[in-house]
Design a protein around this motif. Structure first.
Motif, PDB file in Angstrom:
ATOM      1  N   THR A   1       0.832  -1.198   0.000  1.00 43.24           N
ATOM      2  CA  THR A   1       0.000   0.000   0.000  1.00 43.24           C
ATOM      3  C   THR A   1       0.871   1.253   0.000  1.00 43.24           C
ATOM      4  OG1 THR A   1      -1.700  -1.184   1.246  1.00 43.24           O
ATOM      5  CG2 THR A   1      -1.857   1.221   1.200  1.00 43.24           C
ATOM      6  N   SER A   2       0.513   2.233  -0.804  1.00 39.71           N
ATOM      7  CA  SER A   2       1.261   3.489  -0.828  1.00 39.71           C
ATOM      8  C   SER A   2       1.166   4.184   0.523  1.00 39.71           C
ATOM      9  CB  SER A   2       0.710   4.418  -1.913  1.00 39.71           C
ATOM     10  OG  SER A   2       0.818   3.824  -3.184  1.00 39.71           O
TER      11      SER A   2
ATOM     12  N   ALA B   1       6.184  -1.026   3.776  1.00 39.73           N
ATOM     13  CA  ALA B   1       6.830  -0.353   2.644  1.00 39.73           C
ATOM     14  C   ALA B   1       8.320  -0.139   2.892  1.00 39.73           C
ATOM     15  CB  ALA B   1       6.137   0.984   2.372  1.00 39.73           C
TER      16      ALA B   1
END
Length: 309
Positions: free
Chosen positions: A157-158, A268
Motif C-alpha cells: 500500500t502506498s 513499505a
C-alpha cells in the motif's frame, strides 16, 4: 531413560528426532541455529532410552553466544508412551544445570503449532501436556499468539498522506511507549502493568527493541497534519528476516484507522530494502491488529503459544 548434556555429535542427532505431531522447528531450522551458535551443547539436554536412542530434547537459545535467554526446542519422540515424564525430566535437569551456571530459570518457551491446532487431536494433546508440565516447573502463564507473514510480490500500500514519519531519541520513545501501554490489548503489557508502572515497562521495552538485530535508525514516530504525535512504528528484524517490531496508536488517537498507516509504513520500509519476507506476531485476543495485518496482505501462517513464568 537417562537425561544428559549432549556432545556436539549427539546434539546434531537430536536435531533430526521425529516429533510427536510434526510441530515446532524443523530439523533444518534447528541445524541452522546450531551452526550459528545460538543453540549450544552446554545449554541443551537430551533424553536417551536404554537402546541409546534419543527420545527427547530440550534446547535453550541465546542470541549473543554467551548465555541462553529462552527454551527454543522442547520435544518428545513421536509415539512415546511417557511423553509427560520425559518432558518434565528434561526441564528439571536443564534448569538445575543452567542455574548452576548463574542463568535465571525457568526461561520462557514458545510452542509453534498449526493455525487450526485445536482441530488436530495429537497437536491439542501435546499442547495440553506441555502447558501442564511447564506449569509444574514455574512456567505458569500461557498466551496464544498469531504469526503473520508478508512475502515479496504481495502488493504494498502506498504511504498514507495523512501522517508524516520522523526519528526521535530514546527518551521520546520511552515516553510514547508508556503512553501507548494504557488500554493496550497486548497480554504481556497488561500483565506487566499489574506489577510495575508504565514508565519502567517502557524502558524495558525500548531496551529490548534496541537489542534486536534491526537498526535503531529505522525507528519512527508518526505525526498528523496538525503536528500531534499519533503513534509509533518500529521496523525491526530477527536473525533470519525482517520483522514488524512494534506498532502502537496512542490512546487519544485510537479508532481512526491509524494502525493501517503505521503498519503500511513498516511494510513499505522493509519492501523498499528488498525484504523477501516480513514476519509479525500479535496476541490471539488482539483481533483489531490481526485484521490490520490481513488488510496489509499478511497471511496467518502459524500459532504460537508462549509459556512464561
Amino acid at each position: 531413560m537417562r537425561i544428559e548434556t549432549p556432545t556436539p555429535e549427539l546434539l546434531h542427532e537430536a536435531a533430526t528426532m521425529a516429533t510427536a505431531s510434526g510441530t515446532g522447528m524443523t530439523s533444518v531450522q534447528i541445524e541452522t541455529e546450531i551452526a550459528a551458535g545460538r543453540l549450544q551443547p552446554q545449554w541443551s539436554q537430551v533424553a536417551i532410552d536404554d537402546t541409546g536412542q534419543v527420545i527427547g530434547r530440550a534446547l535453550w537459545w541465546g542470541r549473543d553466544h554467551q548465555t541462553p535467554i529462552a527454551l527454543d526446542v522442547w520435544d518428545v519422540m513421536a509415539g512415546h508412551a511417557e511423553a509427560a515424564k520425559v518432558l518434565r525430566a528434561l526441564l528439571e535437569r536443564g534448569h538445575a544445570i543452567l542455574a548452576a551456571r548463574g542463568v535465571p530459570v525457568p526461561l520462557p518457551h514458545t510452542m509453534r503449532v498449526p493455525v487450526a491446532w485445536r482441530d488436530a487431536a495429537a497437536v491439542a494433546e501435546e499442547v495440553h501436556t506441555k502447558i501442564v508440565e511447564a506449569a509444574g516447573v514455574g512456567l505458569g502463564h500461557h498466551n496464544e499468539r498469531r504469526q503473520f507473514e508478508w512475502v515479496q510480490g504481495t502488493p504494498v500500500t502506498s504511504p498514507s498522506p495523512r501522517l508524516r514519519f520522523e526519528p526521535a531519541d530514546d527518551d521520546t520513545f520511552i515516553s510514547l511507549f508508556a503512553r501507548a501501554a494504557h488500554g493496550s490489548l497486548d497480554v504481556m503489557t497488561r500483565r506487566e502493568l499489574a506489577t510495575t508502572d508504565a514508565l519502567s515497562l517502557a524502558r524495558e521495552e525500548v531496551g529490548y527493541y534496541r537489542s534486536c538485530p534491526g537498526d535503531r535508525d529505522w525507528w519512527r514516530l508518526a505525526r498528523d497534519k496538525r503536528g500531534a504525535i499519533v503513534g509509533i512504528a518500529i521496523p525491526s528484524a530477527t536473525p533470519t528476516n525482517r520483522n514488524v517490531g512494534y506498532v502502537a496508536v496512542l490512546p487519544e488517537h485510537r479508532g481512526h484507522g491509524y494502525v493501517d498507516d503505521l503498519l503500511g509504513f513498516i511494510t513499505a520500509f522493509h519492501a523498499a530494502s528488498g525484504a523477501e519476507r516480513i514476519t509479525a506476531t500479535t496476541d490471539a485476543v488482539n483481533t483489531p491488529m490481526a485484521a490490520a495485518f490481513e488488510r496489509a496482505g499478511y497471511q496467518c501462517v502459524e500459532t504460537r503459544i508462549d509459556l512464561e513464568r
